[in-house]
Scaffold this motif. Structure first.
Motif, mmCIF file in Angstrom:
data_model
loop_
_atom_site.group_PDB
_atom_site.id
_atom_site.type_symbol
_atom_site.label_atom_id
_atom_site.label_comp_id
_atom_site.label_asym_id
_atom_site.label_seq_id
_atom_site.Cartn_x
_atom_site.Cartn_y
_atom_site.Cartn_z
ATOM 1 N N SER A 89 36.739 32.093 37.187
ATOM 2 C CA SER A 89 36.106 33.402 36.987
ATOM 3 C C SER A 89 36.143 34.231 38.259
ATOM 4 O O SER A 89 36.087 35.459 38.214
ATOM 5 C CB SER A 89 34.649 33.229 36.558
ATOM 6 N N ARG A 90 36.223 33.566 39.402
ATOM 7 C CA ARG A 90 36.315 34.296 40.678
ATOM 8 C C ARG A 90 37.662 35.005 40.804
ATOM 9 O O ARG A 90 37.785 35.997 41.502
ATOM 10 C CB ARG A 90 36.188 33.334 41.858
ATOM 11 N N MET A 91 38.671 34.454 40.144
ATOM 12 C CA MET A 91 40.029 34.974 40.307
ATOM 13 C C MET A 91 40.394 35.963 39.214
ATOM 14 O O MET A 91 41.137 36.921 39.464
ATOM 15 C CB MET A 91 41.016 33.789 40.281
ATOM 16 N N VAL A 92 39.889 35.708 38.000
ATOM 17 C CA VAL A 92 40.322 36.462 36.818
ATOM 18 C C VAL A 92 39.133 37.187 36.196
ATOM 19 O O VAL A 92 38.119 36.555 35.881
ATOM 20 C CB VAL A 92 40.946 35.503 35.765
ATOM 21 N N GLY A 93 39.257 38.488 36.020
ATOM 22 C CA GLY A 93 38.174 39.248 35.399
ATOM 23 C C GLY A 93 38.258 40.697 35.839
ATOM 24 O O GLY A 93 39.129 41.059 36.651
ATOM 25 N N PRO A 94 37.364 41.549 35.338
ATOM 26 C CA PRO A 94 37.400 42.960 35.725
ATOM 27 C C PRO A 94 37.156 43.106 37.228
ATOM 28 O O PRO A 94 36.155 42.589 37.746
ATOM 29 C CB PRO A 94 36.242 43.583 34.924
ATOM 30 N N GLY A 95 38.070 43.764 37.908
ATOM 31 C CA GLY A 95 37.925 43.976 39.353
ATOM 32 C C GLY A 95 38.256 42.766 40.206
ATOM 33 O O GLY A 95 38.232 42.832 41.433
ATOM 34 N N ARG A 96 38.581 41.640 39.564
ATOM 35 C CA ARG A 96 38.957 40.434 40.316
ATOM 36 C C ARG A 96 40.413 40.550 40.774
ATOM 37 O O ARG A 96 41.132 41.451 40.307
ATOM 38 C CB ARG A 96 38.789 39.197 39.422
ATOM 39 N N PRO A 97 40.875 39.642 41.639
ATOM 40 C CA PRO A 97 42.282 39.741 42.076
ATOM 41 C C PRO A 97 43.246 39.814 40.899
ATOM 42 O O PRO A 97 44.161 40.651 40.894
ATOM 43 C CB PRO A 97 42.479 38.463 42.902
ATOM 44 N N VAL A 98 43.066 38.970 39.903
ATOM 45 C CA VAL A 98 43.833 39.123 38.659
ATOM 46 C C VAL A 98 42.950 39.970 37.744
ATOM 47 O O VAL A 98 42.132 39.461 36.980
ATOM 48 C CB VAL A 98 44.186 37.754 38.035
#
Lengths: 398, 398
Positions: A89-98
């Motif tokens: 969840s830290r990597m993928v999501g709204p505004g995340r790196p992905v």
């Protein structure tokens, strides 16, 4: 009796998630077989997945996230077996790196897994029993073949990016090698182009621990309503040590005791590291299938791109893919030398590659943790690639 | 049935060696209890040992060799269970670095072991059954106490040297700390003053593998004529990986296959590293007792000289012992940093210490292998110490 009931409940939950997962699912019929490296094709078969964000009209903004050994398709949403938030969840999501405001993210359960994609816990339609060891042994290439079939279903020609850590990184490299024209950008993290002798050795210990458990029953435990939880737990404990660095274990647990009154002079968990490992083993068996553990470790052991293509540079010949490769200083399971071998091969192929060795004391698991340099590296690389690919930035109004 | 018979035979052999070893033996009666850290003293008890060379009249030339986790007293002579030559024949013997023409060498089976010194396989004289888990948990200090009682029996005030690798090195350091006036020279190799968090973690995996084997039967398997061979085998496999370096595994086995025809797409041993590990596991169970494995790993886990003395320098306060400390560059189980911590403490105590980090790619097991720099270092150090101690050189006619 309580234990037996709960084991049966868990077994039932597995059978259910294996056949009828909580996530999205595509079933391929008897006329749509999946080619396998082992020889006979698999049919029918199915692939379970989750998606996040929206596929744009040109279908140019799809990012495939590939999970590691015991990961799943719930990269940024709740896992139905554990109730825990997505594993990245830290990597993928709204505004995340992905950034799911910009990209359409697909994450599949791997072939051989136990959360909806065909694996040893899946019911064999011929026998009406779980496959068990009758499931053909699968490879990383087979996993990627299955993903490509799903990507076809979406009508996506070229994935904007393929991203993953550890075994996920192996899938990334396999994608780039098998389907170079279908991968615009590739981000393999804490990974390598082969499984080393030591890697195979640790996996073999885990498999032997599972197969030594009498409940394993030659792989037919699900049909019997039992599970080799002790063996699987030992396998997980051994593996878990390899995911952490010596330094992080020493910092986190050191020689701290469970009990302030001192040593018990017995074989209970005196040290915090012991109860931590036991806990890791015990909770793992509630979310993972023992046979899947055999299959997925085997797939990793078999992975060797240099062997497949003759040499490693040949795996990436004339590749137009942009690569961003990352390793962690304290990762002893996939040490930087394994990433460097890939970088060297890419350089020999005159490929577009950037490489970062990130200073971290967290060992192999660093790719799953809060490591700011990893996030900023990926954000920078992927944004640059998206701009080159002409994917509109969120809020750009285009 | 053949397996069962052979397992029973091996069990009988263990019971025999545990009670009536092939080696020399001293029995201590009910009136000669052995003090233990766990609390209640042990009586009666016994210690099995081998000797090599001749004790001189002044009793100044005795060298105690301490064995590692799964070692034994047969340092330079045939092990009766395996028929194999002594485990350190390269180091100990006529003309060897520990020269039995000059020194009188004693090697004991450790307390908690399974080759004649009291351990869990020993018959409890009260119950006429093997101790099993009724044996008190022992510590490295207890092992050393037992050795000191044997040294007393020889009428030896001061050992010329105490030498050992890995757990043997822990005993060396414990000797130097517990009986500083009784150790002229100390040589701990590939060791440390504590067991690290990662070390404990790997041991815990091994213990859980043993205790997960239903044949373990709460530790009472010997009385039942069965043995937890599968669990013990997995424990050994996991441990064995930690004894080798990543590099040496890669060099020795790499990804070499057993079968030239390629991968079998199954769970048999496809890779040479797998069959090697399986072999290590299977042969180990024929020479070692599972309960002893629990006890001796526990003793290592509990070892922490700094905790015993408050700080590590206090463990060596005012020590007159000459220390020669050795580590190996590729040893990740007892990395050089652990040896350096001891060296630092000895320096802080103004002790006499020389330290050598030996360049080797063989990992932790290097101390058991043919590493010329180790032999020349020990030969040089021990010869200098012997001259200082006034021990005549062989053939010097004095």
């Amino acid at each position: 009796m309580a234990d037996q009931t709960s084991a049966t409940d868990t077994a039932n939950k597995f059978i259910q998630e294996a056949d009828q997962p909580s996530s999205k699912l595509v079933r391929f019929g008897a006329d749509e077989p999946l080619e396998l490296d082992a020889g006979p094709a698999l049919a029918p078969w199915q692939i379970a997945y989750e998606t996040y964000g929206t596929l744009n009209q040109d279908k140019t903004n799809a990012v495939l996230v590939c999970h590691a050994l015991t990961g799943d398709q719930y990269v940024a949403s709740t896992n139905p077996l554990t109730g825990k938030p997505g594993w990245w969840s830290r990597m993928v999501g709204p505004g995340r790196p992905v950034d799911t405001d910009r990209y359409f993210v697909i994450c599949t359960n791997v072939l051989g897994g136990c959360l909806g994609t065909t694996g040893p816990a899946t019911t064999n339609t011929e026998t009406k029993e779980p496959y068990g060891l009758k499931m053909p042994v699968v490879t990383i290439r087979d996993m990627v073949r299955a993903q490509a079939r799903l990507v076809d279903r979406f009508g996506i020609d070229t994935l904007f990016a393929v991203v993953g850590g550890s075994m996920g990184g192996m899938q990334v490299l396999q994608w780039a090698a098998s389907y170079p024209e279908r991968v615009f950008a590739a981000i393999p993290i804490a990974s390598g182009a082969r499984h080393s002798s030591q890697n195979i050795a640790f996996h073999e210990v885990g498999r032997q621990a599972i197969m030594a458990d009498p409940n394993w029953s030659g792989g037919d435990y699900i049909a019997k309503g039992i599970r080799p939880t002790k063996g699987l737990s030992v396998a997980r404990m051994a593996a878990h040590i390899t995911y952490m660095s010596d330094e992080s274990l020493q910092q986190k647990f050191g020689r701290n005791l469970q009990d302030r009154d001192g040593l018990t002079f017995g074989f209970d968990a005196d040290f915090q590291i012991e109860s931590y490992l036991r806990h890791q083993g015990m909770t793992f068996v509630d979310r993972f299938d023992a046979n899947s553990y055999l299959y997925v470790t085997r797939a990793m052991d078999y992975f060797d791109l240099a062997a497949e293509f003759g040499t490693l540079p040949k795996a990436f010949k004339d590749s137009k893919t942009r690569f961003c490769i990352m390793s962690f200083t304290s990762d002893w399971l996939f040490p930087t030398s394994e990433s460097r071998a890939v970088v060297k091969a890419l350089n020999a192929s005159a490929a577009n590659v950037s490489f970062v060795e990130i200073d971290s004391d967290r060992g192999h698991d660093a790719f799953l943790l809060d490591v700011p340099e990893m996030f900023s590296t990926i954000r920078g690389f992927i944004t640059g690639a998206a701009n080159a690919r002409g994917i509109p930035a969120p809020g750009s109004g285009t």
